[in-house]
Design a protein around this motif. Structure first.
Motif, PDB file in Angstrom:
ATOM      1  N   LYS A  35      23.844  -9.559 -11.593  1.00 35.16           N
ATOM      2  CA  LYS A  35      22.717  -9.296 -10.656  1.00 35.16           C
ATOM      3  C   LYS A  35      23.238  -9.370  -9.010  1.00 35.16           C
ATOM      4  O   LYS A  35      22.529  -8.712  -8.474  1.00 35.16           O
ATOM      5  N   THR A  36      24.479  -9.669  -8.889  1.00 35.41           N
ATOM      6  CA  THR A  36      25.051  -9.362  -7.675  1.00 35.41           C
ATOM      7  C   THR A  36      25.292  -7.904  -7.274  1.00 35.41           C
ATOM      8  O   THR A  36      25.122  -7.290  -6.312  1.00 35.41           O
ATOM      9  N   LEU A  37      25.697  -7.310  -8.303  1.00 37.37           N
ATOM     10  CA  LEU A  37      26.017  -5.618  -8.290  1.00 37.37           C
ATOM     11  C   LEU A  37      24.823  -5.253  -8.007  1.00 37.37           C
ATOM     12  O   LEU A  37      24.488  -4.063  -7.348  1.00 37.37           O
ATOM     13  N   GLN A  38      23.546  -5.429  -8.775  1.00 42.23           N
ATOM     14  CA  GLN A  38      22.155  -5.095  -8.448  1.00 42.23           C
ATOM     15  C   GLN A  38      21.486  -5.403  -7.285  1.00 42.23           C
ATOM     16  O   GLN A  38      20.505  -4.807  -6.866  1.00 42.23           O
ATOM     17  N   ASP A  39      22.097  -6.134  -6.555  1.00 35.21           N
ATOM     18  CA  ASP A  39      21.533  -6.749  -5.052  1.00 35.21           C
ATOM     19  C   ASP A  39      22.093  -5.594  -4.079  1.00 35.21           C
ATOM     20  O   ASP A  39      22.954  -5.662  -3.580  1.00 35.21           O
ATOM     21  N   LYS A  40      21.047  -4.458  -3.747  1.00 33.24           N
ATOM     22  CA  LYS A  40      21.436  -3.642  -2.873  1.00 33.24           C
ATOM     23  C   LYS A  40      21.536  -4.198  -1.400  1.00 33.24           C
ATOM     24  O   LYS A  40      22.285  -3.343  -0.582  1.00 33.24           O
ATOM     25  N   GLN A  41      20.967  -5.263  -1.222  1.00 36.29           N
ATOM     26  CA  GLN A  41      20.941  -5.664   0.247  1.00 36.29           C
ATOM     27  C   GLN A  41      22.440  -6.762   0.376  1.00 36.29           C
ATOM     28  O   GLN A  41      22.463  -7.252   1.669  1.00 36.29           O
ATOM     29  N   HIS A  42      23.234  -6.690  -0.395  1.00 36.31           N
ATOM     30  CA  HIS A  42      24.052  -7.772  -0.396  1.00 36.31           C
ATOM     31  C   HIS A  42      25.172  -7.199   0.569  1.00 36.31           C
ATOM     32  O   HIS A  42      25.565  -6.001   0.248  1.00 36.31           O
ATOM     33  N   PRO A  43      25.711  -7.946   1.570  1.00 39.68           N
ATOM     34  CA  PRO A  43      26.753  -7.189   2.604  1.00 39.68           C
ATOM     35  C   PRO A  43      28.016  -7.158   1.934  1.00 39.68           C
ATOM     36  O   PRO A  43      28.757  -6.106   2.261  1.00 39.68           O
ATOM     37  N   GLN A  44      28.542  -8.024   0.992  1.00 37.15           N
ATOM     38  CA  GLN A  44      29.734  -7.782   0.301  1.00 37.15           C
ATOM     39  C   GLN A  44      29.616  -7.737  -1.340  1.00 37.15           C
ATOM     40  O   GLN A  44      30.472  -8.732  -1.780  1.00 37.15           O
ATOM     41  N   ALA A  89      38.614 -15.139  -1.550  1.00 34.36           N
ATOM     42  CA  ALA A  89      37.709 -16.276  -0.881  1.00 34.36           C
ATOM     43  C   ALA A  89      38.590 -16.488   0.559  1.00 34.36           C
ATOM     44  O   ALA A  89      37.873 -16.710   1.726  1.00 34.36           O
ATOM     45  N   GLY A  90      39.663 -16.501   0.491  1.00 25.07           N
ATOM     46  CA  GLY A  90      40.521 -16.820   1.894  1.00 25.07           C
ATOM     47  C   GLY A  90      40.293 -15.832   3.037  1.00 25.07           C
ATOM     48  O   GLY A  90      40.263 -16.016   4.209  1.00 25.07           O
ATOM     49  N   PHE A  91      39.710 -14.622   2.575  1.00 20.16           N
ATOM     50  CA  PHE A  91      39.806 -13.404   3.547  1.00 20.16           C
ATOM     51  C   PHE A  91      38.260 -13.272   3.807  1.00 20.16           C
ATOM     52  O   PHE A  91      37.900 -12.264   4.361  1.00 20.16           O
ATOM     53  N   GLY A  92      37.421 -14.316   3.507  1.00 20.08           N
ATOM     54  CA  GLY A  92      35.990 -14.172   3.752  1.00 20.08           C
ATOM     55  C   GLY A  92      35.250 -12.879   3.110  1.00 20.08           C
ATOM     56  O   GLY A  92      34.391 -12.399   3.538  1.00 20.08           O
ATOM     57  N   LYS A  93      35.797 -12.598   1.949  1.00 23.53           N
ATOM     58  CA  LYS A  93      34.973 -11.563   0.974  1.00 23.53           C
ATOM     59  C   LYS A  93      34.048 -12.018   0.205  1.00 23.53           C
ATOM     60  O   LYS A  93      33.492 -11.021  -0.581  1.00 23.53           O
ATOM     61  N   VAL A  94      33.769 -13.374   0.143  1.00 30.45           N
ATOM     62  CA  VAL A  94      32.880 -13.929  -0.924  1.00 30.45           C
ATOM     63  C   VAL A  94      31.586 -14.367   0.113  1.00 30.45           C
ATOM     64  O   VAL A  94      31.885 -15.120   1.032  1.00 30.45           O
ATOM     65  N   SER A  95      30.295 -13.812  -0.332  1.00 34.17           N
ATOM     66  CA  SER A  95      29.061 -14.334   0.942  1.00 34.17           C
ATOM     67  C   SER A  95      27.752 -14.280  -0.103  1.00 34.17           C
ATOM     68  O   SER A  95      27.707 -14.003  -1.131  1.00 34.17           O
ATOM     69  N   MET A  96      26.854 -14.495   0.678  1.00 24.51           N
ATOM     70  CA  MET A  96      25.436 -14.717   0.000  1.00 24.51           C
ATOM     71  C   MET A  96      24.946 -13.376  -0.182  1.00 24.51           C
ATOM     72  O   MET A  96      25.346 -12.635   0.696  1.00 24.51           O
ATOM     73  N   GLY A  97      23.831 -13.260  -1.081  1.00 27.93           N
ATOM     74  CA  GLY A  97      23.284 -11.879  -1.030  1.00 27.93           C
ATOM     75  C   GLY A  97      21.836 -12.162  -0.547  1.00 27.93           C
ATOM     76  O   GLY A  97      21.785 -12.821   0.337  1.00 27.93           O
ATOM     77  N   SER A  98      20.980 -11.211  -0.916  1.00 28.81           N
ATOM     78  CA  SER A  98      19.324 -11.343  -0.722  1.00 28.81           C
ATOM     79  C   SER A  98      18.650 -11.977  -1.927  1.00 28.81           C
ATOM     80  O   SER A  98      19.227 -11.506  -3.135  1.00 28.81           O
ATOM     81  N   TYR A  99      17.764 -12.632  -1.512  1.00 29.49           N
ATOM     82  CA  TYR A  99      16.992 -13.341  -2.832  1.00 29.49           C
ATOM     83  C   TYR A  99      15.723 -13.213  -2.531  1.00 29.49           C
ATOM     84  O   TYR A  99      15.172 -13.246  -1.578  1.00 29.49           O
ATOM     85  N   HIS A 100      14.774 -13.001  -3.539  1.00 27.04           N
ATOM     86  CA  HIS A 100      13.401 -12.824  -3.397  1.00 27.04           C
ATOM     87  C   HIS A 100      12.782 -14.440  -3.409  1.00 27.04           C
ATOM     88  O   HIS A 100      12.909 -15.273  -4.332  1.00 27.04           O
ATOM     89  N   GLN A 101      12.189 -14.748  -2.146  1.00 20.87           N
ATOM     90  CA  GLN A 101      11.740 -16.136  -1.919  1.00 20.87           C
ATOM     91  C   GLN A 101      10.257 -16.015  -1.799  1.00 20.87           C
ATOM     92  O   GLN A 101       9.739 -15.551  -1.127  1.00 20.87           O
ATOM     93  N   PRO A 102       9.757 -17.310  -3.022  1.00 17.08           N
ATOM     94  CA  PRO A 102       8.075 -17.022  -2.598  1.00 17.08           C
ATOM     95  C   PRO A 102       7.994 -17.739  -1.144  1.00 17.08           C
ATOM     96  O   PRO A 102       8.516 -18.433  -0.882  1.00 17.08           O
ATOM     97  N   SER A 103       6.610 -17.484  -1.018  1.00 16.53           N
ATOM     98  CA  SER A 103       6.242 -17.865   0.369  1.00 16.53           C
ATOM     99  C   SER A 103       5.838 -19.363   0.167  1.00 16.53           C
ATOM    100  O   SER A 103       5.666 -19.916  -1.028  1.00 16.53           O
ATOM    101  N   ALA A 104       5.674 -20.303   1.281  1.00 15.48           N
ATOM    102  CA  ALA A 104       5.485 -21.603   0.974  1.00 15.48           C
ATOM    103  C   ALA A 104       4.135 -21.916   0.691  1.00 15.48           C
ATOM    104  O   ALA A 104       3.970 -22.785  -0.269  1.00 15.48           O
ATOM    105  N   GLU A 105       3.142 -20.936   0.938  1.00 18.98           N
ATOM    106  CA  GLU A 105       1.748 -21.230   0.324  1.00 18.98           C
ATOM    107  C   GLU A 105       1.695 -20.993  -1.267  1.00 18.98           C
ATOM    108  O   GLU A 105       1.247 -21.736  -2.017  1.00 18.98           O
ATOM    109  N   GLN A 106       2.669 -20.070  -1.780  1.00 20.96           N
ATOM    110  CA  GLN A 106       2.728 -20.045  -3.189  1.00 20.96           C
ATOM    111  C   GLN A 106       3.459 -21.076  -3.732  1.00 20.96           C
ATOM    112  O   GLN A 106       3.029 -21.499  -4.855  1.00 20.96           O
TER     113      GLN A 106
END
Lengths: 340, 242
Positions: A35-44, A89-106
């Motif tokens: 899933k991480t590899l499929q995440d196109k907007q993932h910075p790292q 991890a030590g050199f900051g190469k592990v980070s958050m990706g992008s996720y589909h978040q439903p809206s608050a109303e949803q």
């Protein structure tokens, strides 16, 4: 605290065996890697995926590797993987990706539609775990047990997660696959902290091989006046707390501090009562657990889980209680362990 | 006494210094392991093997990863929102009261050995934190992020403190068995796990009193922080107008 594994001497086959649980964890982690590899907007995405791949590998192929190429070579590649994990991890190469978040109303409308049934799967995890541990732990057909007899709680927890996932699937319109995808958000927010407890177990292992415990005992002896009962108690309690803060676990600190201070000076030297001494001593260690980022499971992981801006905030909230209890422990111990 | 060998202590120094300099903990711990091994002249390959062996043998620590999919899917369908709404319908449910009740229930159940009944991933994130945040919103209106964080951190702390100081009363728990085994190994006879468990009770009660006392003052603290926040906002607004 992470309890030492209860070693029964039963050698039996089980459906939910510890090996199968590790495989399951391995599959979950590898799913997240894809899933991480499929995440196109993932910075790292490549380094983050590599980090989790190296980790998942140990779960998926560790036991198999021991069977195929033996313990020595397996431990070597795992050891090198661990160093690579630490470097990533030590050199900051592990980070958050992008996720589909439903809206608050949803979210509101889903919550309204499903209602209090949403609580059921969450409540099922602890309930099923406890029921299985208490009632079904010995369930077996022709000596094939349902749960690993050496790891009944962990096997029960695994089953409980499966049951909860199926019930959640029924109540929501999301599938178990969606559940796995969604969990990437949580796993990523925990990040490297998920691996720290295992790393500390590793450091503890090296300390044992290197006889660090003996060196600490020698060091402690330099500072002790064997006649001053109160200072000995203070040293033992504060030492338990401090060494627990370094090791992240009171169980690792206990044998070292008790053999170094409590046993020779308090029990043998002043005839202190052993039962309250060790009970209060261990609790002094727990005061340390509340104050250290090394106890990642309890202090850093929750800060990530709760999306706190300051990852030390849980520790900061705990410090006043921890220090108050440490002081109470010192006076309590001084008051009850001496009989004469 | 004078031929003290300091070399095995180098790892502790690395941990302390590494932390003070705010390096990543994984890096610090690995460096401490390497430094210790090298300082005591361990064969490098043997050291790597020790790393691998201990890492492999503590894999059960990662089992909480199995809980996360369940929590994730429930949150995707509004679990936290539901928890807030539910609390909103209970009259008199304040942040402090919910936290205090949780603390008592959690410490008592831990004392009975029901450790896996709750936890940070199982109950604090999906249930307790949203409930106390919901209760605080009920009482005080919308909360700024720092106050939300403080309340969530208190929820996490309640779980930790309650379970730590409750669990040692339960005699079949690992810590008590570990202490018992240690005493027997070192030739101290005549102590049963029950004695150790009984001596855990005074500290457990002290933990209950100390933390409930802090929680009792927490509601007022939230009120003050919000008043402060509001007056700050008014000041900022006035500053922007003039």
């Amino acid at each position: 605290m992470s309890a030492p594994v209860n070693e029964n001497t039963v050698n039996s086959t089980a459906i939910i065996s510890i090996e199968n649980i590790y495989l399951l964890i391995g599959f979950v982690v590898m799913f997240l890697v894809v899933k991480t590899l499929q995440d196109k907007q993932h910075p790292q995405k490549y380094t983050t995926a590599l980090f989790w791949f190296l980790f998942g590998n140990v779960f998926l192929f560790g036991d198999l590797s021991i069977k195929l190429i033996g313990e020595s070579l397996t431990y070597q590649w795992v050891g090198f993987s661990v160093i690579a994990i630490a470097l990533l991890a030590g050199f900051g190469k592990v980070s958050m990706g992008s996720y589909h978040q439903p809206s608050a109303e949803q979210l509101e409308s889903d919550a309204k539609r499903i209602g209090n049934k949403l609580f059921v799967p969450a409540v099922l995890i602890p309930v099923v775990t406890v029921v299985c541990t208490l009632l079904l732990s010995n369930l077996n057909i022709a000596e094939v047990y349902l749960f690993d007899q050496k790891h009944v709680t962990l096997a029960s927890l695994t089953l409980a997660c499966g049951v909860a996932l199926i019930v959640a699937w029924r109540f929501t319109s999301g599938s178990p696959f969606q559940a796995l995808s969604e969990s990437r958000r949580l796993v990523d927010s925990i990040g490297w902290a998920a691996i720290l407890p295992q790393m500390l177990a590793m450091l503890g292992g090296v300390f044992i091989v290197a006889n660090t415990g003996t060196a600490i005992q020698d060091l402690v002896k330099l500072f002790i006046s064997p006649d001053n009962r109160f200072m000995l108690v203070v040293l033992y309690c504060v030492g338990m707390a401090l060494f627990t803060m370094i090791m992240g676990n009171a169980f690792a600190a206990f044998p070292v501090m008790t053999a170094g201070v409590a046993l020779p000076f308090l029990i043998e030297g002043h005839g202190a009562a052993a039962a309250p001494l060790v009970a209060i001593g261990m609790y002094s260690g727990y005061c340390g657990t509340l104050m250290t980022p090394m106890a990642a499971n309890f202090n850093i992981v929750p800060a990530a889980l709760l999306d706190l801006k300051d990852k030390y905030q849980v520790i900061k909230v705990q410090i006043p209680t921890a220090i108050a209890l440490l002081i109470i422990n010192i006076f309590l111990m001084y008051g009850v362990i001496f009989n004469d | 006494m004078f031929d003290l060998n300091y070399m095995p202590l180098i790892g502790i120094l690395v941990v302390v210094v590494g932390f003070a300099l705010k390096f990543n903990p994984l890096l610090v711990v690995t460096a401490a392991g390497l430094a210790t091994g090298i300082a005591v002249d361990m064969d490098f390959i043997a050291l790597i093997e020790t790393f691998g062996e201990k890492f492999m043998n503590s894999r059960q620590l990662a089992s909480f990863l199995l809980i996360l999919p369940v929590i994730a899917i429930l949150e995707r369908y509004g679990l936290q929102q539901r928890a807030k709404t539910w609390i909103a319908n209970i009259k008199g449910a304040t942040t402090t009261r919910i936290l205090s009740m949780y603390f008592v229930v959690r410490e008592c159940s831990a004392a009975l050995g029901l450790l896996s009944l709750a936890g940070q991933a199982q109950t604090v994130r999906p249930l307790l934190a949203p409930m106390v945040l919901g209760a605080a919103t009920n009482t005080h209106g919308d909360l700024p992020k720092p106050i939300k964080d403080l309340i969530s951190a208190h929820a996490a702390a309640c779980d930790n403190i309650a379970v730590f100081f409750g669990e040692d009363i339960f005699i079949a728990f690992g810590a008590v068995l570990l202490m018992d085994a240690f005493l027997k190994e070192n030739g101290i006879a005549g102590i049963e796990p029950l004695h150790i468990g009984l001596w855990a009770i005074p500290t457990a009660i002290a933990a209950l009193i100390v933390h409930l006392f802090r929680l009792a003052r927490f509601e007022a603290k939230i009120r003050n922080l919000i008043a402060e926040h509001k007056s700050q906002q008014t000041k900022n607004a006035e500053g922007a107008l003039s």
